[in-house]
Write a protein that holds these residues in place. Structure first.
Motif, short mmCIF file in Angstrom:
data_model
loop_
_atom_site.label_atom_id
_atom_site.label_comp_id
_atom_site.label_asym_id
_atom_site.label_seq_id
_atom_site.Cartn_x
_atom_site.Cartn_y
_atom_site.Cartn_z
N ASN A 12 0.92 -1.12 0.14
CA ASN A 12 0.04 -0.04 -0.02
C ASN A 12 0.83 1.13 -0.01
O ASN A 12 1.58 1.37 1.02
N LYS A 13 0.86 1.88 -1.14
CA LYS A 13 1.81 3.10 -1.21
C LYS A 13 1.70 4.19 -0.18
O LYS A 13 2.44 4.85 0.27
N TRP A 14 0.43 4.47 0.00
CA TRP A 14 0.01 5.58 1.06
C TRP A 14 0.53 5.15 2.58
O TRP A 14 0.97 6.33 3.07
N TYR A 63 19.12 6.78 1.38
CA TYR A 63 19.27 5.64 0.77
C TYR A 63 18.29 4.90 1.07
O TYR A 63 17.67 4.06 0.10
N GLN A 64 17.61 4.79 2.16
CA GLN A 64 16.61 3.90 2.59
C GLN A 64 15.35 4.39 1.76
O GLN A 64 14.66 3.76 1.26
N MET A 65 14.99 5.58 1.62
CA MET A 65 13.99 6.14 0.94
C MET A 65 14.05 5.88 -0.50
O MET A 65 12.88 5.57 -1.10
N ASN A 70 12.14 2.56 -5.13
CA ASN A 70 12.55 1.99 -6.18
C ASN A 70 11.54 0.37 -5.97
O ASN A 70 11.22 -0.39 -7.06
N TYR A 71 11.66 -0.10 -4.85
CA TYR A 71 10.76 -1.23 -4.58
C TYR A 71 9.37 -1.15 -4.65
O TYR A 71 8.76 -2.22 -5.56
#
Length: 76
Positions: A12-14, A63-65, A70-71
Protein backbone atom coordinates in the motif's frame (compact mmCIF):
# COMPACT_ATOMS: atom_id res chain seq x y z
CA UNK A 1 -10.94 -23.65 -7.10
CA UNK A 2 -8.51 -24.67 -9.80
CA UNK A 3 -8.72 -21.28 -11.54
CA UNK A 4 -7.89 -19.21 -8.46
CA UNK A 5 -5.01 -16.82 -8.96
CA UNK A 6 -2.39 -16.54 -6.23
CA UNK A 7 -2.65 -13.32 -4.27
CA UNK A 8 0.21 -10.97 -4.97
CA UNK A 9 1.84 -9.00 -2.21
CA UNK A 10 1.11 -5.43 -3.23
CA UNK A 11 2.43 -2.72 -0.97
CA UNK A 12 0.00 0.00 0.00
CA UNK A 13 1.73 3.14 -1.28
CA UNK A 14 -0.05 5.47 1.10
CA UNK A 15 1.17 3.60 4.17
CA UNK A 16 4.74 3.57 2.90
CA UNK A 17 4.77 7.24 1.91
CA UNK A 18 3.16 8.45 5.14
CA UNK A 19 5.59 6.45 7.27
CA UNK A 20 8.69 7.68 5.40
CA UNK A 21 9.00 11.05 7.22
CA UNK A 22 8.91 9.26 10.58
CA UNK A 23 11.59 6.80 9.46
CA UNK A 24 13.75 9.62 8.11
CA UNK A 25 13.38 11.65 11.29
CA UNK A 26 14.10 8.68 13.53
CA UNK A 27 17.20 7.70 11.56
CA UNK A 28 18.65 11.21 11.56
CA UNK A 29 17.89 11.68 15.27
CA UNK A 30 19.48 8.33 16.16
CA UNK A 31 22.73 9.27 14.42
CA UNK A 32 22.63 12.75 15.98
CA UNK A 33 22.14 11.23 19.45
CA UNK A 34 25.01 8.77 19.00
CA UNK A 35 27.26 11.62 17.81
CA UNK A 36 26.34 13.70 20.83
CA UNK A 37 27.19 10.81 23.16
CA UNK A 38 30.56 10.33 21.46
CA UNK A 39 31.32 14.05 21.72
CA UNK A 40 30.60 13.95 25.46
CA UNK A 41 32.63 10.79 25.99
CA UNK A 42 35.72 11.95 24.10
CA UNK A 43 35.28 15.64 24.98
CA UNK A 44 35.63 16.82 21.39
CA UNK A 45 35.59 20.55 20.72
CA UNK A 46 33.35 21.65 17.87
CA UNK A 47 31.04 18.62 18.20
CA UNK A 48 32.53 16.89 15.17
CA UNK A 49 31.07 13.48 15.98
CA UNK A 50 27.57 14.96 16.14
CA UNK A 51 27.98 16.85 12.87
CA UNK A 52 29.55 13.95 11.03
CA UNK A 53 27.12 11.32 12.22
CA UNK A 54 24.15 13.58 11.50
CA UNK A 55 25.32 13.83 7.89
CA UNK A 56 25.73 10.04 7.81
CA UNK A 57 22.17 9.76 9.16
CA UNK A 58 20.85 12.01 6.40
CA UNK A 59 22.64 9.94 3.76
CA UNK A 60 21.41 6.67 5.29
CA UNK A 61 17.82 7.92 5.38
CA UNK A 62 18.05 9.09 1.76
CA UNK A 63 19.39 5.68 0.75
CA UNK A 64 16.54 3.95 2.59
CA UNK A 65 13.94 6.22 0.97
CA UNK A 66 15.31 5.66 -2.54
CA UNK A 67 15.41 1.91 -1.91
CA UNK A 68 11.77 1.86 -0.77
CA UNK A 69 10.58 3.95 -3.74
CA UNK A 70 12.43 1.67 -6.18
CA UNK A 71 10.85 -1.36 -4.51
CA UNK A 72 7.37 0.12 -4.88
CA UNK A 73 7.94 1.02 -8.54
CA UNK A 74 9.34 -2.42 -9.28
CA UNK A 75 6.33 -4.23 -7.77
CA UNK A 76 3.64 -2.12 -9.41
Amino acid sequence: MENEKPKSKKVNKWIVFTSMPFQIGATIYLFYWIGTLLDRKFEVEGEWWMKGLTIVGVLASMYQMIRQVNYINKNE
